[in-house]
Design an enzyme around this catalytic site. Sequence first.
Site, PDB file in Angstrom:
ATOM      1  CG  HIS A 263      -1.798   1.180   1.357  1.00  6.51           C
ATOM      2  ND1 HIS A 263      -3.100   1.186   0.927  1.00  6.51           N
ATOM      3  CD2 HIS A 263      -1.564   2.415   1.847  1.00  6.51           C
ATOM      4  CE1 HIS A 263      -3.630   2.391   1.137  1.00  6.51           C
ATOM      5  NE2 HIS A 263      -2.709   3.157   1.716  1.00  6.51           N
ATOM      6  CD  GLU A 264       1.702   3.538   3.752  1.00  9.66           C
ATOM      7  OE1 GLU A 264       1.818   4.597   3.109  1.00  9.66           O
ATOM      8  OE2 GLU A 264       0.734   3.296   4.516  1.00  9.66           O
ATOM      9  CG  HIS A 267       0.319   6.280  -0.529  1.00  9.93           C
ATOM     10  ND1 HIS A 267      -0.695   7.028  -1.072  1.00  9.93           N
ATOM     11  CD2 HIS A 267      -0.251   5.564   0.479  1.00  9.93           C
ATOM     12  CE1 HIS A 267      -1.834   6.773  -0.413  1.00  9.93           C
ATOM     13  NE2 HIS A 267      -1.589   5.887   0.526  1.00  9.93           N
ATOM     14  CD  GLU A 293      -5.528   5.746   0.557  1.00  7.55           C
ATOM     15  OE1 GLU A 293      -5.409   4.657   1.143  1.00  7.55           O
ATOM     16  OE2 GLU A 293      -4.721   6.690   0.743  1.00  7.55           O
TER      17      GLU A 293
HETATM   18 ZN    ZN Z   1      -3.014   5.244   1.962  1.00 12.26          ZN
END
Ligand code: ZN
Length: 499
Positions: A263-264, A267, A293
């Site tokens: 997830h990170e 980003h 996101e």
């Molecule tokens: Zn996030």
Amino acid sequence: MSTDTAYNELLTHLKRVHYLGSVASLVGWDEQVNLPPDSADQRAEQNAVLAELSHEAATNSRIGTLLTELEQAAINLSTDQQVVVREARKEYDRATKLPADYVREKAIQGSVGYHAWAKARAASDFASYIPVLEKNIKLAKQEAGYLGWGDRAYDYMIDKHDPGMTAAVITKLFSELKTELVPLVRQITSSKVKPRSDKLTGFPVDGQFKFLREVTEKLGFNYRRGRIDVSLHPFCSGNGADIRMTTRFREDEPLGALFGSIHETGHGLYEQGLPLAHHATALGQAAGMGVHESQSRMWENQVGRSRAFWAFFEPRFREEFPAQTSDVTSDELYLAVNKVSPTLIRVEADEITYNLHIILRFEIEQKLFAGTLAVKDLPQAWNQSAEELLGLTPPDDRMGVLQDVHWSDGAFGYFPSYCLGNMIAAQLWYHALELRPDLTADFARGDFSWLLKWLQTNVHAQGKRHDALALTKRITGQELSPQPLLRYLRERYLPLYCA
Ligand code: ZN
């Protein structure tokens, strides 16, 4: 002064504001990752000085003069330069239109609010938190007023996180999503198929770290321009050539650190893909939280939870953890990766029910700002909504309305971005699949480069040129809709749970 000279002088100021901000962010990263236990007071002083410098730089009246001049000569500016001026104006107004007294009061209230929330949550004592929330809503409305959004305070709060988005647009998207998502969740949770994530235990942190480093590097994260460390709450900060990601480990939950890191990484890939030469201006900055996101969610969910991804990484996972996985079949592993189980706590939610947690918060925030729900009636409204959406009733306010930190600091309008990100991710994903039907075959070979390159060109390289709605329409040719997300969730979960 010529337009060029004025524009270049503006860039010098924006650079100063940006680099001061990036130093503050680096110090913030250090605070979460490295700070010795008794160094917090000194760090608070350092932060205060940095905040003062940043504020001085951002409110320099010369910026105002240059912006006025450039706005009057807009006809001489390129489209890109107009984007830079437009966004710089927004930032400058936000930095200068709030009276000093208000800024001071808000800063004090932020820290008062946090401590009041922590205390109220620990004791599950909502009554003590009521005055804090009432004041935070009042302050938010006041802020909206100073910025010229007096009659649309909640829209102002949303726009702060997701430029261009409004409560009316979100209401339409969320109600359509809710109507179809609630029965889908019921269908999945009534299935006899239950994931056995309890079989995944005893994974040493060293091995987990090694494996997730390998995965995130393979996805395309450039470790020569970023790093990953450990912190209590995972995050991704930094920009340009220095991206800092964090994760956290539990030996009996190896998928948590792995998916948190993926997830990170999503980003981080967005930040690394923003045009480096422009990262002090809007041309090199993210379009908003919803789009940010969408990047983290796409890599985490559409990519990381897919069969193709595991076709490639499962052998490596077993090789790294032979003893821990000897008793786990491929199907069990894949089901654990795609675990659905409604929970009362948002941060523990799976990717389907997570959206319901967000819808709940959005509906409540909207009523709070419209004045149709009083703060004192919040717990009842929360619990009723939790029952309706998740089929669960919190046993106390600690597990309900008091669980999130956000409102203690006045961060309203922030939650919707998570769910909007899921919608944008799914819509972009199906469009990418149309353009490249072999995409998942690439993944099964461990090749993620086509997707990354496509995102870099169509999303990352655009900076702040387009807001979330315009960007989605521009890329996919369609208005943002919850239907691709619903399609994705059905295609992913129904064969697993309701075959
Ligand atoms: Zn996030």
